[in-house]
Design an enzyme around this catalytic site. Structure first.
Site, mmCIF file in Angstrom:
data_model
loop_
_atom_site.group_PDB
_atom_site.id
_atom_site.type_symbol
_atom_site.label_atom_id
_atom_site.label_comp_id
_atom_site.label_asym_id
_atom_site.label_seq_id
_atom_site.Cartn_x
_atom_site.Cartn_y
_atom_site.Cartn_z
ATOM 1 N N TYR A 120 0.822 -1.217 0.000
ATOM 2 C CA TYR A 120 0.000 0.000 0.000
ATOM 3 C C TYR A 120 0.855 1.265 0.000
ATOM 4 O O TYR A 120 0.406 2.319 -0.418
ATOM 5 C CB TYR A 120 -0.909 0.036 1.240
ATOM 6 C CG TYR A 120 -2.227 -0.661 1.079
ATOM 7 C CD1 TYR A 120 -2.288 -2.007 0.747
ATOM 8 C CD2 TYR A 120 -3.425 0.024 1.273
ATOM 9 C CE1 TYR A 120 -3.497 -2.653 0.625
ATOM 10 C CE2 TYR A 120 -4.644 -0.616 1.148
ATOM 11 C CZ TYR A 120 -4.672 -1.953 0.825
ATOM 12 O OH TYR A 120 -5.881 -2.581 0.706
ATOM 13 N N LYS A 159 2.968 -15.303 2.663
ATOM 14 C CA LYS A 159 3.231 -16.017 1.415
ATOM 15 C C LYS A 159 4.738 -16.243 1.358
ATOM 16 O O LYS A 159 5.426 -15.802 0.431
ATOM 17 C CB LYS A 159 2.705 -15.175 0.234
ATOM 18 C CG LYS A 159 2.687 -15.897 -1.098
ATOM 19 C CD LYS A 159 1.585 -16.929 -1.222
ATOM 20 C CE LYS A 159 1.734 -17.695 -2.527
ATOM 21 N NZ LYS A 159 0.815 -18.851 -2.619
ATOM 22 N N ASP A 168 -3.081 -18.254 0.651
ATOM 23 C CA ASP A 168 -4.059 -18.958 -0.198
ATOM 24 C C ASP A 168 -4.754 -20.061 0.612
ATOM 25 O O ASP A 168 -5.975 -20.231 0.547
ATOM 26 C CB ASP A 168 -3.409 -19.511 -1.479
ATOM 27 C CG ASP A 168 -2.096 -20.244 -1.230
ATOM 28 O OD1 ASP A 168 -1.575 -20.213 -0.090
ATOM 29 O OD2 ASP A 168 -1.581 -20.854 -2.187
ATOM 30 N N ASP A 210 -6.439 -6.958 4.235
ATOM 31 C CA ASP A 210 -7.559 -6.318 3.551
ATOM 32 C C ASP A 210 -8.466 -7.380 2.938
ATOM 33 O O ASP A 210 -9.685 -7.362 3.100
ATOM 34 C CB ASP A 210 -7.012 -5.379 2.462
ATOM 35 C CG ASP A 210 -8.127 -4.695 1.699
ATOM 36 O OD1 ASP A 210 -9.069 -4.213 2.347
ATOM 37 O OD2 ASP A 210 -8.062 -4.663 0.452
ATOM 38 N N ASP A 218 -12.511 -8.975 4.422
ATOM 39 C CA ASP A 218 -13.766 -8.936 3.654
ATOM 40 C C ASP A 218 -14.326 -10.350 3.537
ATOM 41 O O ASP A 218 -15.523 -10.591 3.685
ATOM 42 C CB ASP A 218 -13.543 -8.372 2.237
ATOM 43 C CG ASP A 218 -13.869 -6.882 2.133
ATOM 44 O OD1 ASP A 218 -13.678 -6.169 3.140
ATOM 45 O OD2 ASP A 218 -14.312 -6.438 1.053
HETATM 46 C C1 IPM Z 1 -10.358 -1.056 4.031
HETATM 47 C C2 IPM Z 1 -10.604 -0.488 2.660
HETATM 48 C C3 IPM Z 1 -9.418 0.388 2.278
HETATM 49 C C4 IPM Z 1 -8.197 -0.495 2.241
HETATM 50 C C5 IPM Z 1 -9.574 1.137 0.929
HETATM 51 C C6 IPM Z 1 -10.829 1.965 0.900
HETATM 52 C C7 IPM Z 1 -8.362 1.968 0.606
HETATM 53 O O1 IPM Z 1 -10.841 -1.477 1.731
HETATM 54 O O2 IPM Z 1 -10.238 -0.272 4.992
HETATM 55 O O3 IPM Z 1 -10.288 -2.281 4.154
HETATM 56 O O4 IPM Z 1 -7.922 -1.150 1.235
HETATM 57 O O5 IPM Z 1 -7.497 -0.538 3.252
HETATM 58 MN MN MN Z 2 -10.921 -3.491 2.564
#
Ligand code: IPM
Ligand code: MN
Length: 360
Positions: free
Chosen positions: A142, A190, A222, A246, A250
């Site tokens: 990042y 990884k 993975d 990240d 999710d």
């Molecule tokens: C999160 C989001 C952010 C990230 C984006 C919006 C830059 O997806 O906080 O997880 O990737 O960190």
């Molecule tokens: Mn995210």
């Protein structure tokens, strides 16, 4: 207790869900006699519109001065499909993390019994799941340099870099957390491919000597992506770098039944920042339909992590549990009889005052 909270509603559904979290914090303030003051500031696309900068100086100052930050979401479709945009809302979020030294992102993942049926995963797999992800937040791909495009524009590159120091400071927080939980840290990396992952393994292995009561194991990302779906009950504390964190958080949100349920805390050097992980969800913006639980539970994390107010924090969590059990929820969870964002916020406030009355 007297505290100042900077409120950064941001974009999309950010303002709606943040308003509910503020409402809940105010009711906690009243119930427990804490003087909580709120100061709003601009961030994201909302800030670009006014100042040209997604994380303006005035917002940075408000954050630095505050005792904690409550944040909504960042992102606007206007920028998503415009690769040439010079300024992007997300840059505000990244700048904020970097400038405020928020190197650790804590994302708890738990299943709710009442929501087991709405998860696409089988009930027997997700029942009782309770783990927490420590995602490194200010390093890795990042932020690594160099990054950019070749001169002819036909190739592009990003760099993933980590120092031992960056690894150690977030890892310590993960081990500390494990000591108060089930005493297992799983490092997700990884290391079969990436040099940075090998540095993570080496560094975390060394650090583990300071925590003899905590078991450390390693998992390639993975494989971890598969395990989170197949056997999420395995995990206690997951420790990982920025981008892997990240992605898998999710993924893990599916366990709770809705991305809208998950809160997070970003902590590090000084002030802590609390935000739901769902993002700006522009399709729902302004419709009063977004799930405010992620934001409300982020407010609960704020009380615990930044102010040490455990009882207050637990009361909010209890109220959310009760609302979920009663089916008093938004349409992402219950399509038959959905409540609005505001109704859910009001319900949490009223459950809090009921529970507080019983306790006193
Ligand atoms: C999160 C989001 C952010 C990230 C984006 C919006 C830059 O997806 O906080 O997880 O990737 O960190
Ligand atoms: Mn995210």
């Amino acid at each position: 207790m007297k505290k100042n909270i900077a409120v950064l509603p941001g974009d999309g559904i950010g303002p709606e869900v943040t308003a509910q979290a503020v409402k809940v914090l105010k009711s906690i303030g009243q119930t427990y006699n804490h003087e909580l003051d709120f100061a709003e500031a601009l961030v994201g696309a909302a800030a670009i519109g006014v100042t040209g900068d997604p994380f303006p100086k005035a917002t940075e100052e408000a954050c630095v001065k505050a005792d904690a930050i409550l944040f909504g979401a960042i992102g606007d479709p206007k920028y998503d499909n415009d690769p040439t945009a010079k300024v992007r809302p997300e840059q505000g979020l990244l700048a904020m993390r970097k400038k405020l030294g928020l190197f650790a992102n804590v994302r708890p993942v738990a299943s709710y019994d009442a929501l087991l049926p709405i998860s696409p995963l089988k009930e027997e797999i997700i029942k009782g799941v309770d783990f927490v992800v420590f995602r490194e937040l200010t390093g890795g791909i990042y932020f690594g340099q160099p990054r950019g495009r070749s001169e002819d524009g036909n190739s592009a590159f990003d760099s993933c870099t980590y120092s031992k120091e960056e690894i150690i400071r977030v890892s310590r927080l993960a081990f500390d957390a494990a000591q108060n939980r089930n005493k297992r840290v799983t490092l997700v990396d990884k290391a079969n491919v990436l040099a940075t992952s090998r540095l993570w393994r080496e560094t975390v292995k060394e650090l583990a000597f300071d925590y003899p009561d905590v078991e450390l194991d390693f998992m390639f990302v993975d494989n971890a992506a598969m395990k989170i779906i197949q056997n999420p009950g395995y995990f206690d504390v997951v420790l990982t770098e920025n981008m892997f964190g990240d992605i898998i958080t999710d993924e893990a949100s599916v366990i709770s039944g809705s991305l809208g349920m998950l809160p997070s805390a970003s902590i590090g050097k000084e002030v802590g920042l609390y935000e739901p992980i769902h993002g700006s969800y522009p399709q729902a913006a302004g419709k009063n339909i977004a799930n405010p639980f992620g934001a409300i539970l982020s407010a609960a994390m704020l009380l615990e992590y930044s102010f040490g107010l455990l009882e207050e924090s637990q009361l909010i969590q209890k109220a959310v549990n009760q609302a979920v059990e009663e089916g008093f929820v938004t349409e992402d969870i219950n399509n038959d009889n959905p409540k609005s964002t505001e109704e859910v916020g009001d319900e949490i406030v009223s459950i809090i005052s009921e529970l507080a009355a019983v306790n006193s």
